[in-house]
Design a protein around this motif. Structure first.
Motif, mmCIF file in Angstrom:
data_model
loop_
_atom_site.group_PDB
_atom_site.id
_atom_site.type_symbol
_atom_site.label_atom_id
_atom_site.label_comp_id
_atom_site.label_asym_id
_atom_site.label_seq_id
_atom_site.Cartn_x
_atom_site.Cartn_y
_atom_site.Cartn_z
ATOM 1 N N UNK A 32 -10.831 -9.007 -1.267
ATOM 2 C CA UNK A 32 -10.481 -10.219 -0.519
ATOM 3 C C UNK A 32 -11.544 -11.298 -0.717
ATOM 4 N N UNK A 33 -12.797 -10.903 -0.646
ATOM 5 C CA UNK A 33 -13.889 -11.860 -0.857
ATOM 6 C C UNK A 33 -13.824 -12.426 -2.270
ATOM 7 N N UNK A 34 -13.586 -11.562 -3.248
ATOM 8 C CA UNK A 34 -13.478 -11.999 -4.643
ATOM 9 C C UNK A 34 -12.337 -12.997 -4.814
ATOM 10 N N UNK A 35 -11.195 -12.700 -4.227
ATOM 11 C CA UNK A 35 -10.050 -13.601 -4.335
ATOM 12 C C UNK A 35 -10.313 -14.932 -3.641
ATOM 13 N N UNK A 36 -10.944 -14.894 -2.480
ATOM 14 C CA UNK A 36 -11.248 -16.137 -1.766
ATOM 15 C C UNK A 36 -12.217 -17.004 -2.565
ATOM 16 N N UNK A 37 -13.232 -16.395 -3.142
ATOM 17 C CA UNK A 37 -14.179 -17.166 -3.954
ATOM 18 C C UNK A 37 -13.494 -17.741 -5.193
#
Length: 73
Positions: A32-37
Protein backbone atom coordinates in the motif's frame (compact mmCIF):
# COMPACT_ATOMS: atom_id res chain seq x y z
CA UNK A 1 0.04 -36.79 29.82
CA UNK A 2 -1.04 -37.26 26.23
CA UNK A 3 -2.72 -33.85 26.28
CA UNK A 4 0.58 -32.01 26.88
CA UNK A 5 2.26 -32.89 23.52
CA UNK A 6 -0.86 -31.99 21.56
CA UNK A 7 -1.11 -28.75 23.48
CA UNK A 8 2.51 -27.91 22.64
CA UNK A 9 2.04 -28.68 18.95
CA UNK A 10 -1.13 -26.60 18.89
CA UNK A 11 0.70 -23.72 20.54
CA UNK A 12 3.56 -24.07 18.07
CA UNK A 13 1.20 -24.12 15.10
CA UNK A 14 -0.69 -21.15 16.55
CA UNK A 15 2.56 -19.22 16.85
CA UNK A 16 3.46 -20.07 13.26
CA UNK A 17 0.01 -18.95 12.13
CA UNK A 18 0.45 -15.66 14.00
CA UNK A 19 3.84 -15.14 12.35
CA UNK A 20 2.38 -15.86 8.89
CA UNK A 21 -0.47 -13.43 9.51
CA UNK A 22 1.91 -10.74 10.70
CA UNK A 23 4.17 -11.26 7.69
CA UNK A 24 1.17 -11.05 5.36
CA UNK A 25 0.00 -7.85 7.07
CA UNK A 26 3.48 -6.32 6.72
CA UNK A 27 3.60 -7.23 3.02
CA UNK A 28 0.16 -5.70 2.51
CA UNK A 29 1.13 -2.51 4.32
CA UNK A 30 4.36 -2.13 2.37
CA UNK A 31 2.55 -2.70 -0.92
CA UNK A 32 0.00 0.00 0.00
CA UNK A 33 2.81 2.40 0.87
CA UNK A 34 4.59 1.54 -2.39
CA UNK A 35 1.44 2.15 -4.42
CA UNK A 36 0.71 5.44 -2.65
CA UNK A 37 4.23 6.71 -3.28
CA UNK A 38 3.92 5.69 -6.94
CA UNK A 39 0.65 7.58 -7.33
CA UNK A 40 2.19 10.65 -5.68
CA UNK A 41 5.19 10.43 -8.01
CA UNK A 42 2.98 10.13 -11.10
CA UNK A 43 0.91 13.07 -9.90
CA UNK A 44 4.00 15.24 -9.52
CA UNK A 45 5.26 14.16 -12.95
CA UNK A 46 1.91 14.92 -14.62
CA UNK A 47 1.77 18.29 -12.89
CA UNK A 48 5.22 19.22 -14.17
CA UNK A 49 4.43 18.00 -17.69
CA UNK A 50 1.12 19.87 -17.89
CA UNK A 51 2.65 23.04 -16.44
CA UNK A 52 5.43 22.88 -19.04
CA UNK A 53 2.88 22.32 -21.82
CA UNK A 54 0.78 25.20 -20.50
CA UNK A 55 3.81 27.50 -20.56
CA UNK A 56 4.68 26.43 -24.11
CA UNK A 57 1.11 26.85 -25.33
CA UNK A 58 0.80 30.24 -23.63
CA UNK A 59 4.02 31.35 -25.32
CA UNK A 60 2.78 30.04 -28.67
CA UNK A 61 -0.56 31.82 -28.32
CA UNK A 62 1.25 35.03 -27.40
CA UNK A 63 3.48 34.74 -30.47
CA UNK A 64 0.51 34.13 -32.73
CA UNK A 65 -1.30 37.13 -31.25
CA UNK A 66 1.74 39.37 -31.70
CA UNK A 67 2.26 38.28 -35.33
CA UNK A 68 -1.45 38.73 -36.03
CA UNK A 69 -1.36 42.30 -34.69
CA UNK A 70 1.80 43.05 -36.68
CA UNK A 71 0.34 41.63 -39.88
CA UNK A 72 -2.82 43.77 -39.53
CA UNK A 73 -0.83 46.95 -39.47
Amino acid sequence: MSSIPSQKSTTASNELAKQRNRAAAERTLTSWIHNCLSVIGFGIAFDRIFNALNDVLFGLITLVAVFTVISWQ
